[in-house]
Design a protein around this motif. Structure first.
Motif, PDB file in Angstrom:
ATOM      1  N   LEU A 153       0.902  -1.208  -0.116  1.00 42.97           N
ATOM      2  CA  LEU A 153       0.016  -0.034   0.168  1.00 42.97           C
ATOM      3  C   LEU A 153       0.742   1.236   0.066  1.00 42.97           C
ATOM      4  CD1 LEU A 153      -3.039  -0.719   2.392  1.00 42.97           C
ATOM      5  CD2 LEU A 153      -3.071  -0.184   0.009  1.00 42.97           C
ATOM      6  N   ALA A 154       1.985   0.866   0.370  1.00 40.00           N
ATOM      7  CA  ALA A 154       2.843   2.206   0.531  1.00 40.00           C
ATOM      8  C   ALA A 154       3.252   2.985  -0.885  1.00 40.00           C
ATOM      9  CB  ALA A 154       4.324   1.823   1.045  1.00 40.00           C
ATOM     10  N   VAL A 203      -0.240   5.896 -15.954  1.00 38.73           N
ATOM     11  CA  VAL A 203      -1.162   5.849 -16.986  1.00 38.73           C
ATOM     12  C   VAL A 203      -1.650   4.325 -17.284  1.00 38.73           C
ATOM     13  CG1 VAL A 203      -1.753   6.422 -19.429  1.00 38.73           C
ATOM     14  CG2 VAL A 203      -0.714   7.974 -17.853  1.00 38.73           C
ATOM     15  N   ASN A 204      -0.335   3.605 -17.733  1.00 41.21           N
ATOM     16  CA  ASN A 204      -0.536   2.204 -17.875  1.00 41.21           C
ATOM     17  C   ASN A 204      -0.007   1.341 -16.798  1.00 41.21           C
ATOM     18  OD1 ASN A 204      -1.018   2.669 -20.633  1.00 41.21           O
ATOM     19  ND2 ASN A 204       1.089   3.387 -20.826  1.00 41.21           N
ATOM     20  N   LYS A 205      -1.331   1.092 -15.846  1.00 42.76           N
ATOM     21  CA  LYS A 205      -1.024   0.322 -14.657  1.00 42.76           C
ATOM     22  C   LYS A 205      -0.542  -0.947 -14.913  1.00 42.76           C
ATOM     23  CE  LYS A 205      -3.693   3.546 -11.823  1.00 42.76           C
ATOM     24  NZ  LYS A 205      -3.923   4.385 -12.831  1.00 42.76           N
ATOM     25  N   SER A 206       0.225  -1.654 -13.926  1.00 38.47           N
ATOM     26  CA  SER A 206       0.452  -3.167 -13.941  1.00 38.47           C
ATOM     27  C   SER A 206      -0.559  -3.907 -13.316  1.00 38.47           C
ATOM     28  CB  SER A 206       2.019  -3.204 -13.326  1.00 38.47           C
ATOM     29  OG  SER A 206       1.739  -2.884 -12.251  1.00 38.47           O
ATOM     30  N   LYS A 207      -0.330  -5.070 -13.330  1.00 41.12           N
ATOM     31  CA  LYS A 207      -1.276  -6.079 -12.399  1.00 41.12           C
ATOM     32  C   LYS A 207      -1.568  -5.472 -10.979  1.00 41.12           C
ATOM     33  CE  LYS A 207      -2.773 -10.781 -11.348  1.00 41.12           C
ATOM     34  NZ  LYS A 207      -2.410 -12.337 -11.782  1.00 41.12           N
ATOM     35  N   LYS A 208      -0.035  -5.160 -10.356  1.00 36.83           N
ATOM     36  CA  LYS A 208       0.473  -5.131  -8.929  1.00 36.83           C
ATOM     37  C   LYS A 208      -0.397  -3.495  -8.882  1.00 36.83           C
ATOM     38  CE  LYS A 208       2.306  -8.104  -6.435  1.00 36.83           C
ATOM     39  NZ  LYS A 208       1.290  -8.794  -5.707  1.00 36.83           N
ATOM     40  N   ASP A 209      -0.128  -2.797  -9.658  1.00 36.04           N
ATOM     41  CA  ASP A 209      -0.732  -1.400  -9.389  1.00 36.04           C
ATOM     42  C   ASP A 209      -2.211  -1.443  -9.266  1.00 36.04           C
ATOM     43  OD1 ASP A 209       1.542  -0.255  -9.705  1.00 36.04           O
ATOM     44  OD2 ASP A 209       1.599   0.062 -11.953  1.00 36.04           O
ATOM     45  N   ILE A 210      -2.958  -2.373 -10.086  1.00 33.99           N
ATOM     46  CA  ILE A 210      -4.483  -2.279 -10.183  1.00 33.99           C
ATOM     47  C   ILE A 210      -4.806  -2.894  -8.790  1.00 33.99           C
ATOM     48  CG2 ILE A 210      -6.370  -3.563 -11.212  1.00 33.99           C
ATOM     49  CD1 ILE A 210      -4.866  -3.088 -13.777  1.00 33.99           C
ATOM     50  N   ILE A 234      -3.167  -2.675  -5.836  1.00 31.01           N
ATOM     51  CA  ILE A 234      -3.043  -1.831  -4.840  1.00 31.01           C
ATOM     52  C   ILE A 234      -4.216  -0.639  -4.796  1.00 31.01           C
ATOM     53  CG2 ILE A 234      -1.783   0.355  -4.241  1.00 31.01           C
ATOM     54  CD1 ILE A 234       0.796  -1.374  -5.479  1.00 31.01           C
ATOM     55  N   TYR A 235      -4.548  -0.302  -6.022  1.00 29.14           N
ATOM     56  CA  TYR A 235      -5.847   0.664  -6.115  1.00 29.14           C
ATOM     57  C   TYR A 235      -6.855   0.154  -5.726  1.00 29.14           C
ATOM     58  CZ  TYR A 235      -9.029   3.744  -8.503  1.00 29.14           C
ATOM     59  OH  TYR A 235      -9.967   4.392  -8.777  1.00 29.14           O
ATOM     60  N   LYS A 236      -7.307  -1.272  -6.145  1.00 27.45           N
ATOM     61  CA  LYS A 236      -8.563  -1.874  -5.387  1.00 27.45           C
ATOM     62  C   LYS A 236      -8.568  -2.048  -3.896  1.00 27.45           C
ATOM     63  CE  LYS A 236      -9.613  -4.552  -9.563  1.00 27.45           C
ATOM     64  NZ  LYS A 236      -9.863  -5.815 -10.166  1.00 27.45           N
ATOM     65  N   MET A 237      -7.299  -2.344  -3.479  1.00 27.80           N
ATOM     66  CA  MET A 237      -7.311  -2.298  -2.379  1.00 27.80           C
ATOM     67  C   MET A 237      -7.381  -1.032  -1.522  1.00 27.80           C
ATOM     68  SD  MET A 237      -6.575  -4.348   0.840  1.00 27.80           S
ATOM     69  CE  MET A 237      -5.713  -5.725   0.469  1.00 27.80           C
ATOM     70  N   ALA A 238      -7.091  -0.101  -1.954  1.00 32.37           N
ATOM     71  CA  ALA A 238      -7.088   1.206  -1.406  1.00 32.37           C
ATOM     72  C   ALA A 238      -8.560   1.875  -1.510  1.00 32.37           C
ATOM     73  CB  ALA A 238      -6.523   2.032  -2.211  1.00 32.37           C
ATOM     74  N   ASN A 281      -7.234  10.108   4.677  1.00 28.88           N
ATOM     75  CA  ASN A 281      -6.549  10.567   3.341  1.00 28.88           C
ATOM     76  C   ASN A 281      -5.262   9.702   3.101  1.00 28.88           C
ATOM     77  OD1 ASN A 281      -4.612  11.997   1.889  1.00 28.88           O
ATOM     78  ND2 ASN A 281      -6.064  13.829   2.025  1.00 28.88           N
ATOM     79  N   LEU A 282      -5.273   8.775   2.429  1.00 31.68           N
ATOM     80  CA  LEU A 282      -4.135   8.016   2.089  1.00 31.68           C
ATOM     81  C   LEU A 282      -2.634   8.713   1.787  1.00 31.68           C
ATOM     82  CD1 LEU A 282      -5.530   4.771   0.180  1.00 31.68           C
ATOM     83  CD2 LEU A 282      -4.597   4.951   2.401  1.00 31.68           C
TER      84      LEU A 282
END
Length: 427
Positions: free
Chosen positions: A228-229, A238-245, A247-251, A266-267
């Motif tokens: 999450l850090a 702009v082009n998110k990797s699988k890991k980025d997605i 992280i985003y979904k968890m947030a 506020n993250l």
């Protein structure tokens, strides 16, 4: 609901003999006209005095610049209940021996002096226009005046505006106050009316409850090998990797859970927060509180983190604010027109008035449907915590004039720092 207010805050003047760096009057966004409370406005307030617990003569300016202050206090004393409070807040520059005597003779029984350091060089820098010697003179004057009027049980206090650069001064100021038999000290966080002052803000944007929730999600994320850090880096891509997605979904799940629990989080702030930030201010507060207790000084401290359970001391205490020109407002936050920083952006604050005493009586204004509805809505505390929630610009909060928040409330309390426990004042 009471038919009359219990506390009245009257503004003696908007003029000042100081140019304090953290004052709204020194900001570019200040739209406050200068003027003095006169007898025409004051006389319209007199009908309330028999029902009041306190009247505080304070506002944007320096009260002692109004030469009629003693006459107003004397009149208030004659009309108010015996146990009532009649006080004001001052920068101390004009609190000479003669003035101290006349103020106590008039019936003043609560005086608060602004003081943010015991170091002369820092005092001179922060309180432009004054010197630490002015404060010494003010306390010496009051000490002598109290001897002349032993029957006047006047309470003497200090207001300390807490900034990062003077935070460590607080325990020393408490010791200094103890030597001068000060009764109370009010500590309040600085308000950033200009962008450069944001770096001086010491409070943290996320509540204790939000931090606990974040830590629980952080542990879940670690189990799933999600970092999450890296949230900030992930959302900027702009082009998110699988890991980025992931992280985003968890947030997003975290934010939804926060909303469900009526928490604000506020993250971006929580990820950049250093553990030492909280520990530093907590240590200073604990040390100051220990010294104050030993010396018998009432020390009022602000929250280090915003409170989850909010409370508007102005509405809860039945306060009414009357400006020098007679406009009636519900609180300090909505008393004047000015600009303030929110989340790195400039927010324009438009005052909220329910009438003017020169046109309508204070009793009528207090009992207007619009004012009663406002107070009822405030006490429901059903509005968002906009000071910390948004990670980007929020037009609801920042646009001028204010129309509504994202909960569709028409009261502009969603980003008020007073009801989050971050600001204190003489009231």
């Amino acid at each position: 609901m009471s038919k009359t207010p219990e506390k009245l805050i009257l503004e003696p003047t908007t003029r000042c003999n100081f140019k304090c760096e953290m004052c709204v009057k020194q900001s570019k966004g200040c739209k406050i006209a200068e003027g003095d409370l006169d007898n025409a406005v004051f006389s319209k307030c007199e009908s309330l005095f028999p029902f009041l617990k306190s009247v505080i003569f304070t506002g944007i300016g320096e009260p002692l610049l109004n030469d009629t202050l003693e006459a107003y206090i004397s009149r208030a004393k004659d009309l108010m209940p015996k146990a009532s409070i009649r006080g004001f807040q001052t920068n101390g520059k004009l609190l000479t021996l003669d003035r101290a005597i006349s103020l106590l003779k008039a019936g003043t029984n609560k005086i608060c002096i602004s003081m943010d350091t015991v170091r002369p060089e820092l005092f001179d820098a922060v309180r432009n226009g004054g010197m630490l010697s002015d404060i010494n003179q003010a306390f010496d004057s009051l000490k002598y005046a109290k001897k002349l009027f032993p029957q006047t049980d006047v309470k003497i206090g200090i207001e300390f505006v807490l900034m990062k650069k003077n935070m460590k001064e607080l325990p020393y100021l408490v010791e200094w106050a103890g030597e001068r038999q000060v009764d109370f000290i009010i500590v309040t966080h600085v308000v950033a009316y200009e962008k450069h002052l944001e770096k001086e803000i010491a409070f943290l944007n996320n509540s204790h409850e939000s931090l606990i929730l974040f830590e629980s999600f952080k542990q879940k994320a670690q189990i799933q090998e999600i970092n999450l850090a890296k949230y900030y880096q992930a959302i900027l891509k702009v082009n998110k990797s699988k890991k980025d997605i992931e992280i985003y979904k968890m947030a997003e799940v975290l934010k939804k859970e926060a909303l469900k629990q009526d928490l604000y989080i506020n993250l971006l702030d929580i990820l950049s927060e250093q553990p030492s930030e909280y520990d530093q201010i907590h240590t200073v507060f604990e040390r100051a509180a220990t010294i104050a207790q030993k010396l018998g000084i009432e020390l009022v401290l602000p929250s280090i983190r915003p409170k989850t359970s909010r409370e508007c001391c102005f509405i809860e205490d039945g306060s009414m604010f009357v400006s020098w020109d007679g406009n009636v407002s519900p609180c300090y936050f909505l008393w004047h027109k000015y600009a303030v920083m929110r989340m790195g952006y400039i927010k324009q604050v438009t005052p909220v008035f329910f009438g003017n005493v020169l046109d309508v009586s204070l009793e009528e204004i207090w009992n207007k449907d619009a004012f009663k509805k406002f107070r009822t809505k405030v006490k429901q505390y059903d509005y968002p915590n906009c000071h910390a929630w948004c990670e980007t610009r929020c037009d609801y909060v920042l646009d001028e004039p204010f129309y509504q928040d994202c909960y569709i409330n028409d009261i502009p309390c969603c980003d008020c720092h007073w009801n989050l426990g971050l600001l204190n004042c003489l009231a």
